[in-house]
Design an enzyme around this catalytic site. Structure first.
Site, PDB file in Angstrom:
ATOM      1  N   GLU A   1       1.018  -1.284  -0.177  1.00 27.56           N
ATOM      2  CA  GLU A   1      -0.164   0.215  -0.001  1.00 27.56           C
ATOM      3  C   GLU A   1       1.054   1.355  -0.158  1.00 27.56           C
ATOM      4  OE1 GLU A   1      -3.475  -1.959   2.288  1.00 27.56           O
ATOM      5  OE2 GLU A   1      -2.285  -0.170   3.420  1.00 27.56           O
TER       6      GLU A   1
ATOM      7  N   CYS B   1       3.758   8.485   0.103  1.00 25.79           N
ATOM      8  CA  CYS B   1       4.565   7.391   1.684  1.00 25.79           C
ATOM      9  C   CYS B   1       4.127   6.291   1.383  1.00 25.79           C
ATOM     10  CB  CYS B   1       3.341   7.618   2.961  1.00 25.79           C
ATOM     11  SG  CYS B   1       4.006   6.989   4.241  1.00 25.79           S
TER      12      CYS B   1
ATOM     13  N   CYS C   1       6.061  -6.090   8.177  1.00 25.97           N
ATOM     14  CA  CYS C   1       7.016  -5.645   8.817  1.00 25.97           C
ATOM     15  C   CYS C   1       7.948  -6.594  10.153  1.00 25.97           C
ATOM     16  CB  CYS C   1       7.057  -4.288   9.794  1.00 25.97           C
ATOM     17  SG  CYS C   1       8.268  -3.484  10.467  1.00 25.97           S
TER      18      CYS C   1
ATOM     19  N   CYS D   1       5.872  -3.269  16.959  1.00 21.52           N
ATOM     20  CA  CYS D   1       5.385  -1.960  17.621  1.00 21.52           C
ATOM     21  C   CYS D   1       4.353  -2.492  17.730  1.00 21.52           C
ATOM     22  CB  CYS D   1       5.962  -0.798  16.221  1.00 21.52           C
ATOM     23  SG  CYS D   1       7.495  -0.844  16.387  1.00 21.52           S
TER      24      CYS D   1
ATOM     25  N   CYS E   1       1.437  -0.204  15.929  1.00 22.50           N
ATOM     26  CA  CYS E   1       1.071  -0.080  14.327  1.00 22.50           C
ATOM     27  C   CYS E   1       0.441  -1.809  13.654  1.00 22.50           C
ATOM     28  CB  CYS E   1       2.999  -0.005  13.969  1.00 22.50           C
ATOM     29  SG  CYS E   1       2.890  -0.278  12.111  1.00 22.50           S
TER      30      CYS E   1
ATOM     31  N   CYS F   1      -1.476   6.733   9.375  1.00 18.73           N
ATOM     32  CA  CYS F   1      -0.390   6.348   9.789  1.00 18.73           C
ATOM     33  C   CYS F   1      -0.383   5.229  10.771  1.00 18.73           C
ATOM     34  CB  CYS F   1       0.077   7.813  10.720  1.00 18.73           C
ATOM     35  SG  CYS F   1       1.896   6.205  11.545  1.00 18.73           S
TER      36      CYS F   1
END
Length: 456
Positions: free
Chosen positions: A183, A197, A204, A208, A211, A428
């Site tokens: 994305e 972005c 990932c 975190c 996230c 975000c």
């Protein structure tokens, strides 16, 4: 014709095809990452040395503090982190995966002049051409175009969908050759600045806790071509709607410094004067704090740097950003002090996602002022964006303003970023698609359990 080669790890622990982990790969006593290629058309195999299995067992909610030293497999253990691609001579090259020097060498190897390589480079990236096929290479030698048609491919991405949020933010979904989806977000601004972005990985590995992408685990790194094409496509698809795209941020899916070779190559193409020609100050690469790669980035790149800080104590950062267990706050901040001491007029952007009852107290604000002393910086306070399975809640706007005021009174330059595109999961920390297997939730420190219960 497939252009995927064989990736060979430098530590000789594994020889891995681009499918990374097959859907049937399982390691006893560990939680394996989700399979990236359940429907891959190739027959692939994977072989790991017994000591190199990918384990998240120490992430579980029952983990004790004594196991924190092994909190995360070393970055070198992920199959996609290191390695070289071995290409068959009959395979087509991907044009946007090459630097200009490599493109020039390739063009010359086929008997053409270096100047023709520059003409090709400009048609890929410059003068609003952004060529995506041989038919769009106007002005190039007929024989060169024939050679390119026979030996090269233009694209690494296929457009899947564009979703528009109520505030004008666009989320672009791209399908990769292996069927995975990434994305990219385009964020217009009333002040004439439009930002793209870009993602650097599928998923990932950093886990975190605030996230959504981190819940996926790492599936694989993106190639240089897959990164750079996000910016090229954004210009091709949306410039007529949102105006000139002026800024790039590596803040999409993934930890950019976990894929630093391809990220630096892509960033260099973005700022090349005959490439996409963004200002280095307007290409920002974000990291959760991988110290060795951070040092390398400061040596090799003139692009802007953002560091996702999000806590003022090791206790909190160990919990919400497990990478801190390897690279503590003190080490991270001292590395920045040393690395920026010789950089003229260069400021790091500290990103600080505000989580109610966790990191948004006035004591946190005062500690943050002390932590950044001696580091040329700006601090970006970011509104937390909720997502499915989230433990956290947003800090109230009034509290964010009070927090900002404490920082400003302490001499800090402070920005505030509120949600953009969250009605399309484009804000975000909201990118990605979680599968059946998810990265485990970290154990919540006792003193923060009350704050999290308020979110249930």
């Amino acid at each position: 014709m497939r252009r995927l080669g064989i990736i060979t790890l430098t530590n000789s622990a594994a020889v891995v095809t681009p499918s990374l982990l097959s859907s049937t790969a399982a390691f006893p006593g560990t939680l394996t990452l989700p399979s990236p290629l359940r429907n891959h058309r190739l027959t692939n195999s994977i072989c790991f040395h017994k000591s190199k299995s990918l384990s998240f067992s120490c992430f579980s909610s029952s983990s004790s503090s004594s196991s924190s030293a092994a909190y995360l497999p070393s970055l070198e253990e992920y199959p996609s982190t290191k390695g070289s691609v071995a290409r068959d001579e009959n395979q087509k090259v991907v044009l946007k995966g090459m630097t200009y020097a490599a493109l020039q060498e390739w063009v010359q190897s086929h008997g053409f002049r270096p100047g023709q390589a520059l003409m090709l480079w400009k048609r890929l990236y410059k003068d609003n051409i952004w060529a995506n096929s041989v038919d769009e290479l106007e002005g190039l030698n007929k024989d060169l175009k024939r050679m390119i048609s026979e030996h090269a491919e233009f694209g690494a991405l296929s457009l899947k969908d564009i979703r528009s949020a109520s505030d004008g933010t666009r989320k672009i979904l791209f399908t990769l050759d292996d069927g995975l989806v990434i994305e990219t977000v385009v964020i217009p601004c009333d002040r004439g600045r439009t930002t793209v972005c870009v993602s650097s990985q599928v998923g990932c590995a950093m886990n975190c806790q605030f996230c959504y992408t981190g819940r996926m685990g790492l599936k694989r790194n993106l190639t240089t071509a897959e990164i750079i094409e996000q910016a090229v496509y954004a210009r091709r698809l949306l410039s007529h709607e949102v105006g000139s795209i002026t800024n790039v941020v590596f803040m999409g899916m993934g930890e950019p410094f976990h894929n630093i070779d391809n990220v630096i190559k892509a960033a260099n193409i973005m700022v090349d004067e005959n490439g996409l020609h963004f200002s280095p100050r307007k290409v920002t690469v974000s990291t959760s704090g991988l110290v060795p790669q951070l040092k390398r980035f400061l040596r090799e790149s003139n692009c802007a740097l953002a560091v996702s800080l999000n806590a003022t104590t090791d206790e909190v950062r160990n919990w919400i950003m497990p990478i801190n267990r390897k690279y503590k706050l003190s080490l991270l901040l001292e590395t920045l002090r040393e690395g920026l001491s010789s950089r003229h007029k260069y400021k790091v952007l500290f990103e600080y996602v505000m989580l109610a009852g966790v990191n948004d107290s006035m004591d946190d604000a005062r500690r943050l002022v002390e932590l950044v002393q001696g580091i040329p910086c700006k601090i970006n306070l970011i509104q937390f964006n909720p997502h499915s399975g989230s433990q956290f809640i947003q800090t109230e706007e009034d509290t964010m303003i009070k927090f900002r005021n404490v920082l400003a009174e302490g001499g800090c330059t402070v920005l505030m970023r509120f949600s953009r595109g969250n009605d399309q999961m484009a804000a975000c920390g909201q990118l990605g698609m979680i599968g059946a297997v998810q990265a485990p939730v970290m154990r919540v420190p006792e003193q923060f359990r009350t704050a999290l219960k308020a979110s249930v």
